[in-house]
Write a protein that holds these residues in place. Sequence first.
Motif, short mmCIF file in Angstrom:
data_model
loop_
_atom_site.label_atom_id
_atom_site.label_comp_id
_atom_site.label_asym_id
_atom_site.label_seq_id
_atom_site.Cartn_x
_atom_site.Cartn_y
_atom_site.Cartn_z
N THR A 76 0.81 -1.22 0.00
CA THR A 76 0.00 0.00 0.00
C THR A 76 0.84 1.26 0.00
OG1 THR A 76 -1.73 -1.18 1.19
CG2 THR A 76 -1.86 1.21 1.20
N MET A 77 1.89 1.30 0.80
CA MET A 77 2.69 2.51 0.86
C MET A 77 3.39 2.78 -0.46
SD MET A 77 5.90 4.04 1.53
CE MET A 77 6.98 3.28 2.74
N ALA A 78 3.97 1.72 -1.06
CA ALA A 78 4.64 1.90 -2.35
C ALA A 78 3.66 2.33 -3.43
CB ALA A 78 5.33 0.59 -2.75
N ARG A 79 2.49 1.70 -3.44
CA ARG A 79 1.48 2.08 -4.42
C ARG A 79 1.06 3.53 -4.23
NH1 ARG A 79 -3.81 -0.59 -6.89
NH2 ARG A 79 -4.84 1.33 -7.47
N THR A 80 0.91 3.95 -2.98
CA THR A 80 0.46 5.32 -2.68
C THR A 80 1.47 6.35 -3.14
OG1 THR A 80 -0.83 4.55 -0.78
CG2 THR A 80 -0.25 6.89 -0.83
N VAL A 81 2.76 6.15 -2.84
CA VAL A 81 3.76 7.15 -3.24
C VAL A 81 3.91 7.17 -4.76
CG1 VAL A 81 4.98 7.11 -1.04
CG2 VAL A 81 5.72 5.57 -2.88
N SER A 82 3.75 6.02 -5.41
CA SER A 82 3.81 6.00 -6.88
C SER A 82 2.64 6.76 -7.48
CB SER A 82 3.83 4.56 -7.40
OG SER A 82 5.06 3.95 -7.14
N GLU A 83 1.46 6.57 -6.87
CA GLU A 83 0.26 7.25 -7.37
C GLU A 83 0.37 8.76 -7.20
OE1 GLU A 83 -4.60 6.92 -6.72
OE2 GLU A 83 -3.25 5.33 -5.98
N ILE A 84 0.84 9.18 -6.04
CA ILE A 84 0.98 10.62 -5.79
C ILE A 84 2.14 11.20 -6.58
CG2 ILE A 84 1.44 12.36 -4.02
CD1 ILE A 84 0.10 10.47 -2.00
N GLY A 85 3.22 10.40 -6.71
CA GLY A 85 4.43 10.88 -7.37
C GLY A 85 4.25 11.21 -8.83
N ASP A 86 3.25 10.64 -9.48
CA ASP A 86 2.90 10.96 -10.86
C ASP A 86 4.11 10.86 -11.79
OD1 ASP A 86 1.18 11.68 -12.92
OD2 ASP A 86 1.53 13.84 -12.66
N GLY A 87 4.81 9.72 -11.69
CA GLY A 87 5.94 9.48 -12.57
C GLY A 87 7.30 9.71 -11.92
#
Length: 332
Positions: free
Chosen positions: A110-121
């Motif tokens: 969840t944490m990795a998915r969340t930062v990837s989603e927010i990081g936008d690339g």
Amino acid sequence: MQDFSAFFEECERAPRLNELAPFFSATAAGRSGMPLRRPSLDLRLLPRDATLKKFVAIHGLRQGPFDQHYLSSIPYRLEEECRLGCAILKYARSRRKPLKLYSLGTAEGTMARTVSEIGDGRIESLSCSPNVENQRSFYAYGVPPHAHFFHGPFHHLTPEHIRNTEDLGMFADGFDLILEDTTFQMYSPNRFDQIRFVIQHLRHDGIFVFVEKFLHEDETEYRLREQQKDFGFKARYFTGADIQSKEDAVLTRMDKNEVTLADMGQVLKRFFESCFVTWNSGNFYTLIASNSRGNLQNFMSRLAGPALPKEYIYAELPSELISQGQAPEPAR
């Protein structure tokens, strides 16, 4: 080429893949181990900023059954998850190139998915778990952009597998940051070979974050901290019977695979030039290690102060576990 054949055999015999497998499967599916209520975040302990606000909102929506169990089981682990996640986002923004993150064995990722989603690339992440239930939770909201999942235990994810798998090819040149979250302790106390294997994936100037439960030289002190965890925190989310059931089914086996903080420091000296203790909650600690003092300083400067009441802290934070020098000041 290094020989890991004995290590692979050790992992295949590990409790995580054998006697503890039913527990992890049932918990990841939500069939057992669910807290009486969802874990709640104490925002008073964290700095208010736009990154935290966005991280908390997305992370709360993406939590799967195992996350809810895990984050309700360790005092203020949810606050530490938010603190680390926000630091990763801020660190990624400070870099010229996108950050490659490997979240090692962290259930639904969840944490990795969340930062990837927010990081936008800005952050490309890879998570792994041997449980198909965790894989289903990872994809429950569709295929996330910039976030990837490997279904299998961490020792199956070899450099060769990454190079030969089309969807993972972007990670063939290594990761800038690796997070090991209470994974090694479910396999064995063999931290040397565990780190020796995983560090193959870390770039020479990368950062390795360890979140682990450690033994204490004083057995009485260890047990007192466990009682504080169980009766001062877990009782908010689980019945007494649930707490005892997990103690009998999981923790007594896991204890045999824990090491002391001092022993961990001796192992880390063989791989890293610097390592800091940045968080402590009873018997749980966060360690951050690297061979690049500059990258380590940069990351830790983005890390807010420890977000938990002082009565759970038994270490000076931050403190240097290996090497010499002045610990970076935590962000305020």
